[in-house]
Design a protein around this motif. Structure first.
Motif, PDB file in Angstrom:
ATOM      1  N   ASN A   1       2.173  -2.781  -4.316  1.00 17.97           N
ATOM      2  CA  ASN A   1       2.367  -2.227  -5.655  1.00 17.97           C
ATOM      3  C   ASN A   1       2.257  -3.309  -6.717  1.00 17.97           C
ATOM      4  N   GLY A   2       1.659  -2.956  -7.846  1.00 19.55           N
ATOM      5  CA  GLY A   2       1.688  -3.846  -8.999  1.00 19.55           C
ATOM      6  C   GLY A   2       0.980  -5.170  -8.832  1.00 19.55           C
ATOM      7  N   ALA A   3      -0.202  -5.167  -8.207  1.00 14.81           N
ATOM      8  CA  ALA A   3      -0.947  -6.423  -8.085  1.00 14.81           C
ATOM      9  C   ALA A   3      -1.687  -6.691  -9.388  1.00 14.81           C
TER      10      ALA A   3
ATOM     11  N   GLY B   1       2.104  -1.731   8.357  1.00 13.45           N
ATOM     12  CA  GLY B   1       2.051  -0.665   7.371  1.00 13.45           C
ATOM     13  C   GLY B   1       3.332  -0.522   6.577  1.00 13.45           C
ATOM     14  N   GLY B   2       3.201  -0.013   5.342  1.00 13.42           N
ATOM     15  CA  GLY B   2       4.391   0.226   4.532  1.00 13.42           C
ATOM     16  C   GLY B   2       4.165  -0.118   3.080  1.00 13.42           C
ATOM     17  N   LEU B   3       5.260  -0.067   2.325  1.00 10.67           N
ATOM     18  CA  LEU B   3       5.203  -0.362   0.893  1.00 10.67           C
ATOM     19  C   LEU B   3       5.628  -1.810   0.654  1.00 10.67           C
ATOM     20  N   TYR B   4       4.911  -2.492  -0.209  1.00  9.82           N
ATOM     21  CA  TYR B   4       5.260  -3.866  -0.559  1.00  9.82           C
ATOM     22  C   TYR B   4       5.440  -3.950  -2.068  1.00  9.82           C
ATOM     23  N   GLU B   5       6.487  -4.541  -2.504  1.00 13.05           N
ATOM     24  CA  GLU B   5       6.878  -4.680  -3.919  1.00 13.05           C
ATOM     25  C   GLU B   5       7.364  -3.356  -4.473  1.00 13.05           C
TER      26      GLU B   5
END
Lengths: 416, 527
Positions: free
Chosen positions: A114-116, A362-366
């Motif tokens: 998220n948010g890169a 796998g998964g959500l980062y940030e």
């Protein structure tokens, strides 16, 4: 299917050395004592998928659990109703068009960053994309991050197919001092075409070109470059001709540009030429007007993207290559939180990146960027510098010195 | 050997001997006119030969035709340089452009037509050097359609470069600063009092005049202020005084209420400017990484002439270093040099529609350089994809047998029709001399001849190993043996070659094939 071992790979690649590489060049570059394995490198392959135009991240990974989302994007406009969002958790979900990507996510093969972004993000397509290609937000750099990777890596150095761009225009990401990456959009164009009236004469012509360029030195500054490009061109184009011949798959790829390109990439991966990096772009993401919501232009983009990627992944699994391939997906910027007057969105700042493959955690980062605590342009503030993602891919997947390539050290998200 | 064959052999050799300068060039005593030449080397006049003449003409044009080379050899070095710098009237060219419909028509002109307009000029102008200089300036002040998106503005910018090609550099700088395409390209419409946009000021100094390290960031900011209000309106330059910052600026150590022209004057006072521009010229027309002392002497002539470009160019073309061994074949032909040069040398015609796509894929889209620093040139032109584009252009040209087609076409048979029968040696030597005189190593010539008429021992091997092993799919193993087979069949070069007569059908196959191979030679791809 039994996973391929490193020994399997080395054995297969010995054919590649004497075939795909220009033998005189390779012999010159081999240093006494350097191991064969280090010259082949690992079997890990990076596939970069560029979404050109500035993908609207807010309608890709949707913060449906945040009231501010529906404040900014009513469902009468481009907002996606929470009943159609493909939920990841109570806060975030995929756009409904990304069904096939959600399938991969549920198999734990998709890392969502998220948010890169990067500081003072450019909202210019040209400059923005250049920054992602060169990993330099400050100076207009000459070489690309992947070009620098090839300049610095011994693995596959003499292989004319060590990197391939699918598409006519070589991205600046591949600009380099010593490498030479082919841009292939059409195998029919990527070949030395000879007189169609006398096909039997072709071999004699190619033989003459090869002989002239490998046996007769010319002591002029660029003669060596011409010689090696000529022999590389002959060998790589002849080698690529075989790519479709032995290849069979049960996978039905969708009939889209991206899918056709990924299918070509799968064929080349299966041919074991030792290619380490593939690059492919798909456009249409500059949705300034009539972006659509659950249906419409953006949904079509999402559907095409997810379907192509999923087919490609399934194909890799079928051929026992899925452990070897990592996809990285990015766009030059995200878009603004509020829609504009044309039911579209304008250029914004931070946006999501995806890493896709068997090796991915796998998964959500940030955390998702705040929809209310915005930057001075009223755009999403970034959570992580994109160079962190590049650094992790370079170090952990491509065995490269990310500090030398990016000019600084970055901390990892640990998606690998 | 029959007499007709002797004649054919002689044809090839006489055409080389006839332009021997020892036979044709009269001596040239020094006259008063010579005093104006900077760094004049009398040796050049006395030793003017095929190698030097074709080198000079290749660098100052697109290819060097046989008649141009012969004319240069008969009039000598000094006259060649003087004539290069003297532009003939182009009204016939302009009329031809109109008559052949190479004009930008309608409300939405086509970008390809803009490119074709210039390609036609490169091929048919009576002043190819003027077109080459225009290309130099286009690369120097690189401005791209991808952002500007205004075709008439880009055409006008091109005309600006042509008009000032050998004019005064200060005039060029002022006109470029007021050029609508440049203003759009470097965002000067948004360079306003109180909110300056530094883009033009920065590139003016970094890329057009001095280079990094010769000014500070503060200088960029101050210069930007001086250019505020320099805008476009309806395709014309306007000075918007409301947006112009009328306060004092400090630039490169000078203080005053400077406007853009003052900035240009101060830049021209800096010694580095003449060196920067002289170096750009040498790298484009000569070779990379020139010795600073050489550049200094050219720069001095340039500076002392108050930035008369013709003086700089004359000094460059008059220096013996320009004709040194280091300079010969030191460049890679850029795509238009390759394409237009080939058309000119073969006397081919084209409506240029079939060329814009290939030129772009070769890396040179005219009016659309990759960025403001232009095309890097030389090594940047060559990778596997672009090299195959270059080869495939040659193939299309030599295999276009349709005289009615408007695509690039040259009449092979017309050139050879005066010879009743022709040998493979005569054919190859004729085209080697036409396209790359004295530039091709003899071993390469032998390989071309062996392609045309394989020595007997090689033929059997070729047939045997060119087939893939039957029954196998074409995998890596088979390709390996194919390659080994190809290597095995290469005949070792034979010192003397007996001329073999070419029938019309052999000319069609092996003749066109040899012509193709000649143009794929490194010697031909180099400039």
């Amino acid at each position: 299917m039994k996973p391929r071992t490193r020994r399997d790979f080395v054995r297969d690649s010995l054919k590649l050395f004497t075939l795909g590489l220009t033998a005189p060049q390779f012999l010159l570059k081999t240093v006494r004592g350097e191991s064969l394995a280090s010259l082949i490198g690992s079997n890990k392959i990076l596939v970069v998928i560029q979404l050109s135009g500035g993908n609207d991240g807010v309608n890709t990974i949707i913060p449906y659990g945040d009231g501010a989302y529906y404040d900014a994007r009513p469902t009468t406009g481009i907002g996606i109703p929470d009943t159609t969002v493909l939920k990841i958790d109570s806060k975030l979900g995929f756009h409904p068009g990304l069904v096939k990507l959600k399938e991969l996510y549920d198999q734990k093969k998709v890392a969502i960053i998220n948010g890169a972004g990067y500081p003072n993000q450019s909202r210019s397509h040209f400059r923005g994309m250049e920054i992602w290609h060169t990993a330099d937000p400050v100076n207009v750099a000459k070489n690309g991050w992947l070009g620098k990777f090839f300049d610095l890596t011994a693995a596959q150095a003499s292989n004319p197919l060590k990197g391939i761009n699918y598409g006519d225009q070589l991205p600046k990401a591949f600009n380099c001092d010593h490498c030479s990456i082919p841009a292939i959009s059409n195998l029919n164009n990527y070949q030395v075409v000879t007189d169609s009236r006398f096909p039997a004469d072709r071999t004699a012509k190619l033989q003459t070109i090869e002989a002239i360029n490998s046996e007769i030195p010319v002591d002029k500054p660029f003669a060596g470059l011409l010689h090696s490009a000529a022999t590389d061109a002959l060998y790589s184009s002849e080698a690529l001709k075989t790519v479709t011949q032995n290849y069979q798959t049960t996978v039905q790829y969708p009939n889209t540009g991206l899918a056709n390109g990924l299918k070509f990439i799968s064929q080349v991966i299966n041919a074991n030429f030792g290619t380490k990096v593939f690059y492919i772009s798909t456009g249409g993401y500059d949705t300034h007007a009539t972006q659509g919501g659950t249906t419409g232009a953006h949904n079509t983009l999402h559907t095409n993207f997810a379907n192509a990627v999923e087919a490609f992944h399934r194909d890799l699994v079928e051929h026992g290559k899925s452990a070897d391939v990592l996809m990285m997906v990015f766009s030059e910027f995200g878009r603004r939180v509020r829609a504009n007057g044309s039911n579209g969105t304008d250029h914004g700042a931070a946006g999501p990146m995806f890493l896709i493959g068997d090796a991915v955690r796998g998964g959500l980062y940030e955390d998702y960027p705040s929809l209310t605590d915005l930057d001075s342009n009223k755009d999403l503030k970034m959570r992580v510098d994109f160079r962190s993602i590049y650094a992790e891919v370079l170090e952990k997947w491509l065995d490269a010195d990310s500090k030398a390539i990016l000019g600084a050290a970055y901390s990892f998200e640990n998606f690998l | 050997m029959r007499n007709i064959q002797r004649l054919a052999l002689c044809f090839a050799w006489v055409s080389v001997l006839a332009i021997n300068p020892l036979v044709l060039t009269p001596g040239f005593g020094a006259t008063e006119a010579d005093v104006s030449f900077a760094a004049l080397d009398p040796q050049l006049e006395n030793n003017w030969d095929l190698t030097k003449a074709s080198h000079l003409l290749r660098r100052t044009s697109f290819g060097a035709t046989r008649s141009e080379i012969q004319e240069s050899l008969s009039k000598g070095f000094q006259a060649t340089v003087t004539d290069l710098l003297t532009f003939k009237d182009t009204s016939e060219l302009e009329a031809a452009l109109l008559a052949q419909n190479y004009v930008l028509t309608g409300e939405r002109p086509n970008f390809g037509d803009l490119q074709r307009w210039w390609l036609y000029r490169m091929q048919y102008s009576p002043n190819p050097f003027q077109e080459k200089l225009t290309l130099f300036w286009h690369n120097h002040f690189a401005t791209a359609y991808s952002k500007v998106r205004d075709i008439p503005a880009l055409q006008n910018q091109n005309k600006l470069f042509r008009r000032n090609a050998l004019g005064n550099f200060r005039t060029m700088l002022v006109e470029v600063s007021k050029d609508p395409a440049m203003i759009l390209w470097l965002d000067n419409n948004t360079n306003r009092k109180g909110r300056p946009n530094e883009n033009y000021a920065r590139e003016l100094m970094e890329l057009f005049t001095m280079g990094i390290g010769n000014y500070s960031e503060q200088d960029v900011k101050e210069a930007a202020r001086a250019f505020t209000g320099w805008q476009t309106n309806n395709g014309q330059f306007i000075f918007n005084s409301r947006e112009h910052d009328n306060d004092p600026k400090t630039f490169l150590g000078r203080t005053g209420n400077f406007n853009g022209e003052d900035i240009i004057d101060i830049i021209l006072e800096q010694p580095v400017t003449a060196r920067f521009v002289a170096r750009k010229f040498w790298v484009f027309f000569g070779y990379e990484n020139p010795d600073p002392a050489l550049i200094d002497s050219l720069a001095e002539a340039f500076r002392n002439s108050s930035y008369d470009i013709a003086v700089l160019v004359r000094a460059m073309l008059s220096s013996s270093e320009f004709y040194s061994e280091r300079a010969f074949l030191a460049q890679v032909k850029n795509p238009v040099e390759l394409v237009i040069g080939t058309l000119r040398m073969l006397g081919a015609r084209s409506d240029h529609r079939d060329l814009t796509g290939p030129l772009t894929r070769m890396g040179m889209s005219l009016f659309n350089p990759p960025d403001v620093s232009g095309w890097d040139g030389n090594a940047a032109w060559i990778n596997t994809s672009t090299l195959m584009e270059r080869y495939n252009f040659v193939n299309r040209l030599v295999t276009n047998r349709n005289a009615a087609s408007t695509s690039s076409y040259f009449d092979l048979n017309a050139g050879l029709s005066s010879l009743a029968s022709l040998t493979h040696v005569g054919f190859a030597d004729y085209f080697l001399d036409l396209l790359a005189p004295l530039a091709v190593p003899s071993a390469m010539r032998i390989m071309i001849l062996n392609y045309m008429s394989p020595p007997p021992a090689a033929v059997a091997n070729l047939q045997e190993s060119a087939q893939p092993q039957s029954g196998n799919t074409l995998d890596g193993t088979t390709l390996l043996s194919l390659r080994k087979g190809l290597m095995k069949t290469r005949p070792s070069p034979i010192p003397t070659v007996t001329p073999v007569p070419l029938s019309p059908s052999m000319i069609d196959q092996k003749g066109r094939g040899a012509l193709y191979l000649i143009m794929t030679l490194p010697s031909y791809q180099l400039n």
